[in-house]
Design a protein around this motif. Structure first.
Motif, PDB file in Angstrom:
ATOM      1  N   ASN A  58      60.623  28.495  47.690  1.00 33.12           N
ATOM      2  CA  ASN A  58      60.623  29.509  48.746  1.00 33.12           C
ATOM      3  C   ASN A  58      62.022  29.924  49.176  1.00 33.12           C
ATOM      4  N   ALA A  59      62.993  29.026  49.055  1.00 34.02           N
ATOM      5  CA  ALA A  59      64.323  29.323  49.587  1.00 34.02           C
ATOM      6  C   ALA A  59      65.374  28.501  48.864  1.00 34.02           C
ATOM      7  N   LEU A  60      66.580  29.089  48.795  1.00 32.70           N
ATOM      8  CA  LEU A  60      67.747  28.428  48.230  1.00 32.70           C
ATOM      9  C   LEU A  60      68.869  28.437  49.256  1.00 32.70           C
ATOM     10  N   SER A  61      69.744  27.425  49.182  1.00 31.97           N
ATOM     11  CA  SER A  61      70.976  27.446  49.966  1.00 31.97           C
ATOM     12  C   SER A  61      72.067  26.741  49.180  1.00 31.97           C
ATOM     13  N   LEU A  62      73.248  27.353  49.144  1.00 30.11           N
ATOM     14  CA  LEU A  62      74.416  26.749  48.492  1.00 30.11           C
ATOM     15  C   LEU A  62      75.347  26.212  49.562  1.00 30.11           C
ATOM     16  N   ASN A  63      75.939  25.041  49.323  1.00 27.85           N
ATOM     17  CA  ASN A  63      76.963  24.605  50.270  1.00 27.85           C
ATOM     18  C   ASN A  63      78.253  25.375  50.006  1.00 27.85           C
ATOM     19  N   GLU A  64      79.174  25.297  50.985  1.00 27.16           N
ATOM     20  CA  GLU A  64      80.370  26.152  50.932  1.00 27.16           C
ATOM     21  C   GLU A  64      81.251  25.862  49.721  1.00 27.16           C
ATOM     22  N   THR A  65      81.255  24.619  49.276  1.00 26.19           N
ATOM     23  CA  THR A  65      82.126  24.263  48.154  1.00 26.19           C
ATOM     24  C   THR A  65      81.502  24.617  46.809  1.00 26.19           C
ATOM     25  N   GLY A  66      80.234  25.042  46.829  1.00 26.73           N
ATOM     26  CA  GLY A  66      79.564  25.402  45.584  1.00 26.73           C
ATOM     27  C   GLY A  66      79.208  24.205  44.725  1.00 26.73           C
ATOM     28  N   SER A  67      79.184  23.008  45.332  1.00 26.09           N
ATOM     29  CA  SER A  67      78.903  21.789  44.557  1.00 26.09           C
ATOM     30  C   SER A  67      77.445  21.362  44.641  1.00 26.09           C
ATOM     31  N   ALA A  68      76.672  21.998  45.528  1.00 25.54           N
ATOM     32  CA  ALA A  68      75.267  21.600  45.682  1.00 25.54           C
ATOM     33  C   ALA A  68      74.407  22.808  46.008  1.00 25.54           C
ATOM     34  N   LEU A  69      73.215  22.829  45.420  1.00 23.98           N
ATOM     35  CA  LEU A  69      72.219  23.873  45.660  1.00 23.98           C
ATOM     36  C   LEU A  69      70.961  23.198  46.189  1.00 23.98           C
ATOM     37  N   ALA A  70      70.515  23.616  47.379  1.00 26.22           N
ATOM     38  CA  ALA A  70      69.282  23.068  47.961  1.00 26.22           C
ATOM     39  C   ALA A  70      68.130  24.013  47.664  1.00 26.22           C
ATOM     40  N   VAL A  71      66.970  23.427  47.348  1.00 27.39           N
ATOM     41  CA  VAL A  71      65.790  24.159  46.904  1.00 27.39           C
ATOM     42  C   VAL A  71      64.604  23.696  47.752  1.00 27.39           C
ATOM     43  N   ALA A  72      63.968  24.614  48.484  1.00 25.16           N
ATOM     44  CA  ALA A  72      62.807  24.271  49.320  1.00 25.16           C
ATOM     45  C   ALA A  72      61.553  24.812  48.655  1.00 25.16           C
ATOM     46  N   ASP A  73      60.490  23.984  48.575  1.00 22.31           N
ATOM     47  CA  ASP A  73      59.322  24.448  47.822  1.00 22.31           C
ATOM     48  C   ASP A  73      57.993  24.226  48.548  1.00 22.31           C
ATOM     49  N   ARG A  83      61.790  14.164  50.979  1.00 20.80           N
ATOM     50  CA  ARG A  83      60.376  14.390  51.264  1.00 20.80           C
ATOM     51  C   ARG A  83      60.059  13.926  52.674  1.00 20.80           C
ATOM     52  N   ARG A  84      59.820  14.840  53.583  1.00 23.03           N
ATOM     53  CA  ARG A  84      59.326  14.495  54.912  1.00 23.03           C
ATOM     54  C   ARG A  84      58.390  15.562  55.446  1.00 23.03           C
ATOM     55  N   HIS A  85      58.542  16.799  54.968  1.00 22.31           N
ATOM     56  CA  HIS A  85      57.669  17.870  55.458  1.00 22.31           C
ATOM     57  C   HIS A  85      56.241  17.624  54.957  1.00 22.31           C
ATOM     58  N   THR A  86      55.274  17.859  55.842  1.00 19.43           N
ATOM     59  CA  THR A  86      53.870  17.619  55.506  1.00 19.43           C
ATOM     60  C   THR A  86      53.154  18.913  55.124  1.00 19.43           C
ATOM     61  N   ASN A  87      53.912  19.999  55.043  1.00 21.68           N
ATOM     62  CA  ASN A  87      53.372  21.289  54.618  1.00 21.68           C
ATOM     63  C   ASN A  87      54.492  22.017  53.885  1.00 21.68           C
ATOM     64  N   ILE A  88      54.260  23.258  53.529  1.00 28.25           N
ATOM     65  CA  ILE A  88      55.242  24.059  52.798  1.00 28.25           C
ATOM     66  C   ILE A  88      56.612  24.023  53.490  1.00 28.25           C
ATOM     67  N   CYS A  89      57.665  23.771  52.730  1.00 34.11           N
ATOM     68  CA  CYS A  89      59.034  23.909  53.253  1.00 34.11           C
ATOM     69  C   CYS A  89      59.471  25.340  52.967  1.00 34.11           C
ATOM     70  N   SER A  90      59.648  26.111  54.033  1.00 32.95           N
ATOM     71  CA  SER A  90      59.845  27.557  53.894  1.00 32.95           C
ATOM     72  C   SER A  90      61.309  27.958  53.856  1.00 32.95           C
ATOM     73  N   SER A  91      62.199  27.113  54.414  1.00 34.11           N
ATOM     74  CA  SER A  91      63.579  27.553  54.564  1.00 34.11           C
ATOM     75  C   SER A  91      64.513  26.353  54.571  1.00 34.11           C
ATOM     76  N   VAL A  92      65.727  26.581  54.085  1.00 37.90           N
ATOM     77  CA  VAL A  92      66.716  25.505  53.997  1.00 37.90           C
ATOM     78  C   VAL A  92      68.096  26.123  54.170  1.00 37.90           C
TER      79      VAL A  92
END
Length: 385
Positions: A101-116, A136-145
């Motif tokens: 559902n969503a992607l986020s890159l950290n400022e240094t470009g060393s990590a990409l977070a993926v929410a599903d 893993r902690r969300h009990t439903n769809i992770c919509s944003s990161v």
């Protein structure tokens, strides 16, 4: 005057991203795997359809390497080169456990977070795309990161379980968790208002101000929930702005206006609004009119519920979860704040449900690009401030 960018897509546009590079390119993704690259003037620079034909749900340019554009589609992430939009340079297949559902890159470009859709957040090492963490902690769809600015190892996630979590990437458990439904119940504000159906605060979008300490969460209850993170990454204060008459789908802090606490919001009511949160009591603790400390009795009952839920089942506790010893009391006392009474500084009646908002400077003019149910983008100037 609003501008229309058309002919870039044949299906409903779901996401928009802006590059920080000198060309100031924009990218949009739509249903069916379409990706379109735009100039500052709204000219189409390139178009392609990703293999598999699954919806393009998130587009993110790298700050560290403007020649890289990340697009999620299905459970995969494609890396594109905006200068040569012929096909993916790299593919991270199975980057998400389910549809991303969503992607986020950290400022240094060393990590990409993926929410599903499974509720998981995966963190991929860059370059290479190797999964280095699964949260893993969300009990439903992770919509944003969203990664926190200035803190490349801190990550915010939010989901349709009404929970907002702060993670330190060194651990696979959150530093804290806020359940927005509990907040609404404590404020006694879960009552149905005349003419408005009551919707629970399912979170659709989370944004972090460039200062790194203020969060805005667009939720199905029509509010934008505002959270301040204090020193030591502790949850310090929370409140809300009644932003929309229907669900709020988008919230994005704007980094290029007079201060970092301008927030753009969009909703299912077809409204796009710009808010000045600089005087909001969550943002400016000195403005403590209307600030109420979380009642101690309720805090204790929360702690008790946490204890019971841990004993009975391993389900995640509702509020202020997973703290180091000694943090319990401080977090329980996190203050809750009544929302600012003043309205938005700018209201745009867009007229269609908002899928995505992208604040961007176009040819020197502060603007917002709006994606809705249509196959066109609409551009509004933010200059009438």
């Amino acid at each position: 005057m609003a501008g229309q960018w058309s002919e870039g897509h044949s299906t409903s546009i779901l996401c928009v991203g802006a590059s920080s590079g000198p060309e100031g390119l924009l990218a949009s993704g739509s249903e069916g795997g379409e990706v379109t690259l735009w100039s500052q003037e709204g000219t189409i620079i390139g178009r392609l359809t990703l293999p598999g034909g699954e919806d393009s749900t998130s587009v993110v340019f790298s700050h560290a390497a403007p020649g890289q554009l990340y697009v999620s589609h299905g459970d995969a992430v494609s890396v594109l080169d905006p200068r040569n939009l012929k096909g993916p340079v790299e593919e991270f297949q199975g980057a998400g456990e389910e549809e991303i559902n969503a992607l986020s890159l950290n400022e240094t470009g060393s990590a990409l977070a993926v929410a599903d859709d499974s509720g998981a957040v995966r963190v991929l090492e860059l370059p290479g795309g190797k999964v280095c963490r699964t949260l893993r902690r969300h009990t439903n769809i992770c919509s944003s990161v969203a990664f926190r600015p200035h803190r490349p190892n801190n990550l915010i996630s939010a989901g349709l379980d009404m929970q907002v979590m702060l993670w330190g990437l060194q651990k696979t458990r959150p530093l804290w968790t806020v359940n927005l439904q509990d907040v609404a119940e404590e404020e006694g504000d879960d009552q149905q208002r005349p003419g408005q159906l009551f919707n629970p605060p399912l979170v659709h979008c989370v944004s972090v101000a460039s200062c790194g300490n203020i969060l805005g969460c667009a939720a199905e209850d029509g509010r934008v929930h505002v959270i301040r993170i204090g020193s030591g990454s502790k949850l310090e204060q929370q409140g809300a702005v009644k932003a929309h008459s229907q669900g709020a789908s988008q919230a994005h802090f704007v980094s290029f206006l007079s201060h970092p606490h301008w927030l753009l919001t969009g909703g299912n009511d077809g409204l796009v609004a710009l808010w000045d949160l600089s005087k909001h009591p969550v943002v400016t603790p000195e403005a403590k009119a209307g600030v109420t400390a979380a009642p101690r009795r309720k805090s204790k009952s929360k702690a008790k519920r946490k204890e019971q839920s841990q004993n009975k089942a391993k389900s995640p506790p509702k509020v202020e979860a997973e703290k180091e010893e000694g943090e319990e009391e401080e977090a329980a006392c996190a203050e809750e704040v009544t929302e600012e009474k003043s309205g938005p500084k700018l209201r745009i009646s867009h007229g269609d449900k908002v899928n995505w908002l992208c604040p961007v400077v176009l040819k020197g003019e502060p603007s917002v690009v709006v994606a809705d149910q249509s196959a066109s983008l609409t551009v509004y100037p933010l200059s009438p401030l």
